[in-house]
Design a protein around this motif. Structure first.
Motif, PDB file in Angstrom:
ATOM      1  N   ALA A  60       0.860  -1.184   0.000  1.00 28.82           N
ATOM      2  CA  ALA A  60       0.000   0.000   0.000  1.00 28.82           C
ATOM      3  C   ALA A  60       0.892   1.228   0.000  1.00 28.82           C
ATOM      4  O   ALA A  60       1.866   1.301   0.753  1.00 28.82           O
ATOM      5  CB  ALA A  60      -0.898   0.006   1.223  1.00 28.82           C
ATOM      6  N   SER A  61       0.554   2.188  -0.866  1.00 27.26           N
ATOM      7  CA  SER A  61       1.373   3.401  -0.952  1.00 27.26           C
ATOM      8  C   SER A  61       0.467   4.612  -1.178  1.00 27.26           C
ATOM      9  O   SER A  61      -0.641   4.498  -1.694  1.00 27.26           O
ATOM     10  CB  SER A  61       2.396   3.285  -2.083  1.00 27.26           C
ATOM     11  OG  SER A  61       1.735   3.105  -3.323  1.00 27.26           O
ATOM     12  N   THR A  62       0.992   5.768  -0.781  1.00 28.20           N
ATOM     13  CA  THR A  62       0.316   7.037  -1.022  1.00 28.20           C
ATOM     14  C   THR A  62       1.377   8.104  -1.241  1.00 28.20           C
ATOM     15  O   THR A  62       2.386   8.125  -0.531  1.00 28.20           O
ATOM     16  CB  THR A  62      -0.622   7.428   0.138  1.00 28.20           C
ATOM     17  OG1 THR A  62      -1.273   8.649  -0.197  1.00 28.20           O
ATOM     18  CG2 THR A  62       0.109   7.575   1.451  1.00 28.20           C
ATOM     19  N   THR A  66       5.645   4.175   0.495  1.00 27.64           N
ATOM     20  CA  THR A  66       5.042   2.904   0.898  1.00 27.64           C
ATOM     21  C   THR A  66       4.677   2.970   2.378  1.00 27.64           C
ATOM     22  O   THR A  66       5.517   3.285   3.215  1.00 27.64           O
ATOM     23  CB  THR A  66       6.012   1.736   0.657  1.00 27.64           C
ATOM     24  OG1 THR A  66       6.331   1.691  -0.741  1.00 27.64           O
ATOM     25  CG2 THR A  66       5.410   0.418   1.076  1.00 27.64           C
ATOM     26  N   VAL A  67       3.407   2.669   2.682  1.00 25.05           N
ATOM     27  CA  VAL A  67       2.949   2.715   4.076  1.00 25.05           C
ATOM     28  C   VAL A  67       2.704   1.316   4.635  1.00 25.05           C
ATOM     29  O   VAL A  67       2.610   1.153   5.848  1.00 25.05           O
ATOM     30  CB  VAL A  67       1.677   3.571   4.223  1.00 25.05           C
ATOM     31  CG1 VAL A  67       1.976   5.023   3.935  1.00 25.05           C
ATOM     32  CG2 VAL A  67       0.557   3.062   3.336  1.00 25.05           C
ATOM     33  N   LEU A  68       2.607   0.310   3.767  1.00 28.99           N
ATOM     34  CA  LEU A  68       2.380  -1.060   4.223  1.00 28.99           C
ATOM     35  C   LEU A  68       2.890  -2.023   3.162  1.00 28.99           C
ATOM     36  O   LEU A  68       2.565  -1.886   1.984  1.00 28.99           O
ATOM     37  CB  LEU A  68       0.886  -1.307   4.472  1.00 28.99           C
ATOM     38  CG  LEU A  68       0.463  -2.680   4.971  1.00 28.99           C
ATOM     39  CD1 LEU A  68       1.012  -2.932   6.374  1.00 28.99           C
ATOM     40  CD2 LEU A  68      -1.045  -2.801   4.996  1.00 28.99           C
ATOM     41  N   ILE A  98      -2.933   0.428   8.908  1.00 24.26           N
ATOM     42  CA  ILE A  98      -2.367   1.700   8.486  1.00 24.26           C
ATOM     43  C   ILE A  98      -2.781   2.745   9.520  1.00 24.26           C
ATOM     44  O   ILE A  98      -3.966   3.052   9.662  1.00 24.26           O
ATOM     45  CB  ILE A  98      -2.850   2.109   7.079  1.00 24.26           C
ATOM     46  CG1 ILE A  98      -2.465   1.051   6.049  1.00 24.26           C
ATOM     47  CG2 ILE A  98      -2.290   3.475   6.694  1.00 24.26           C
ATOM     48  CD1 ILE A  98      -3.046   1.300   4.674  1.00 24.26           C
ATOM     49  N   ASP A  99      -1.805   3.257  10.250  1.00 24.13           N
ATOM     50  CA  ASP A  99      -2.074   4.257  11.276  1.00 24.13           C
ATOM     51  C   ASP A  99      -0.809   5.070  11.484  1.00 24.13           C
ATOM     52  O   ASP A  99       0.241   4.483  11.759  1.00 24.13           O
ATOM     53  CB  ASP A  99      -2.509   3.595  12.578  1.00 24.13           C
ATOM     54  CG  ASP A  99      -3.030   4.579  13.598  1.00 24.13           C
ATOM     55  OD1 ASP A  99      -3.501   5.657  13.184  1.00 24.13           O
ATOM     56  OD2 ASP A  99      -2.982   4.266  14.798  1.00 24.13           O
ATOM     57  N   VAL A 101      -3.360   7.778   9.222  1.00 24.12           N
ATOM     58  CA  VAL A 101      -3.812   7.855   7.831  1.00 24.12           C
ATOM     59  C   VAL A 101      -3.744   9.309   7.383  1.00 24.12           C
ATOM     60  O   VAL A 101      -4.389  10.171   7.972  1.00 24.12           O
ATOM     61  CB  VAL A 101      -5.253   7.313   7.691  1.00 24.12           C
ATOM     62  CG1 VAL A 101      -5.753   7.512   6.272  1.00 24.12           C
ATOM     63  CG2 VAL A 101      -5.313   5.852   8.081  1.00 24.12           C
ATOM     64  N   TYR A 106      -4.858   6.154  -1.769  1.00 23.90           N
ATOM     65  CA  TYR A 106      -3.946   5.063  -1.453  1.00 23.90           C
ATOM     66  C   TYR A 106      -4.065   4.020  -2.555  1.00 23.90           C
ATOM     67  O   TYR A 106      -5.172   3.672  -2.971  1.00 23.90           O
ATOM     68  CB  TYR A 106      -4.297   4.423  -0.110  1.00 23.90           C
ATOM     69  CG  TYR A 106      -3.870   5.248   1.077  1.00 23.90           C
ATOM     70  CD1 TYR A 106      -2.793   4.859   1.854  1.00 23.90           C
ATOM     71  CD2 TYR A 106      -4.535   6.425   1.409  1.00 23.90           C
ATOM     72  CE1 TYR A 106      -2.399   5.616   2.946  1.00 23.90           C
ATOM     73  CE2 TYR A 106      -4.147   7.185   2.490  1.00 23.90           C
ATOM     74  CZ  TYR A 106      -3.079   6.770   3.253  1.00 23.90           C
ATOM     75  OH  TYR A 106      -2.679   7.526   4.330  1.00 23.90           O
TER      76      TYR A 106
END
Length: 175
Positions: A60-62, A66-68, A98-99, A101, A106
């Motif tokens: 997972a990315s935003t 990459t956040v996860l 994801i914390d 946010v 995403y």
């Protein structure tokens, strides 16, 4: 807590048999935090994986960050029947939380792992907002309550065990 806490943001198909894997873009708000990321995989027939084989990978990315990033084995998950008509078996694994946010879009990318013998029918990404975690104080409190209950049980048995003779009857035979 893992499957039902918070509210469901949505279910997004990321794999269909014959269509392959595709990324999913989801708009998340800061009020959705923490977001629990779950993956539901429906296989054709039983799945036999060891803990060393990876069935799927998720990233997972935003905003280019990459956040996860997680691998899923589904090895210790209880299977459930998808539906009697389809004959598929569904498995659920948690990819992570994801914390915090950051508000924005995403991108979730699910792909195959290193296990070769998996016949997947479909894969869904499930996002839950406001997912609560288990309170770390609950475990010690549970142990204390079990100890208090055990002491109460032992004391209740101790009060009933008397070695005195029963009293003589006041009337009838033997009085």
């Amino acid at each position: 807590v893992q499957n039902m806490s918070g509210r469901e943001i949505g279910r997004y198909p990321v794999y269909e048999r014959g269509g392959g894997f595709r990324p999913v873009d989801v708009q998340l708000a800061a009020a959705d935090a923490p977001v629990r990321v779950l993956v539901d995989m429906t296989s054709i027939g039983n799945l036999t994986l060891s803990g060393s084989q990876t069935a799927l990978t998720l990233t997972a990315s935003t905003g280019g960050r990459t956040v996860l990033a997680e691998t899923m084995t589904f090895a210790h998950q209880e299977p459930r029947n998808d539906s009697p008509q389809s004959g598929g078996i569904a498995y659920r694994d948690e990819a992570g939380v994801i914390d915090p946010v950051a508000p924005g879009t995403y991108t979730f990318v699910v792909g195959p792992g290193d296990a070769d013998d998996i016949e997947m029918r479909s894969v869904e990404l499930v996002l839950r907002a406001g997912a609560a975690g288990l309170d770390p104080r609950a475990t010690p409190i549970g142990y204390v309550l079990m100890a208090v209950g055990f002491v109460g049980f032992v004391l209740s048995l101790r009060g009933k065990s008397s070695s005195a003779e029963p009293p003589k009857p006041r009337w009838g035979r033997g009085a």
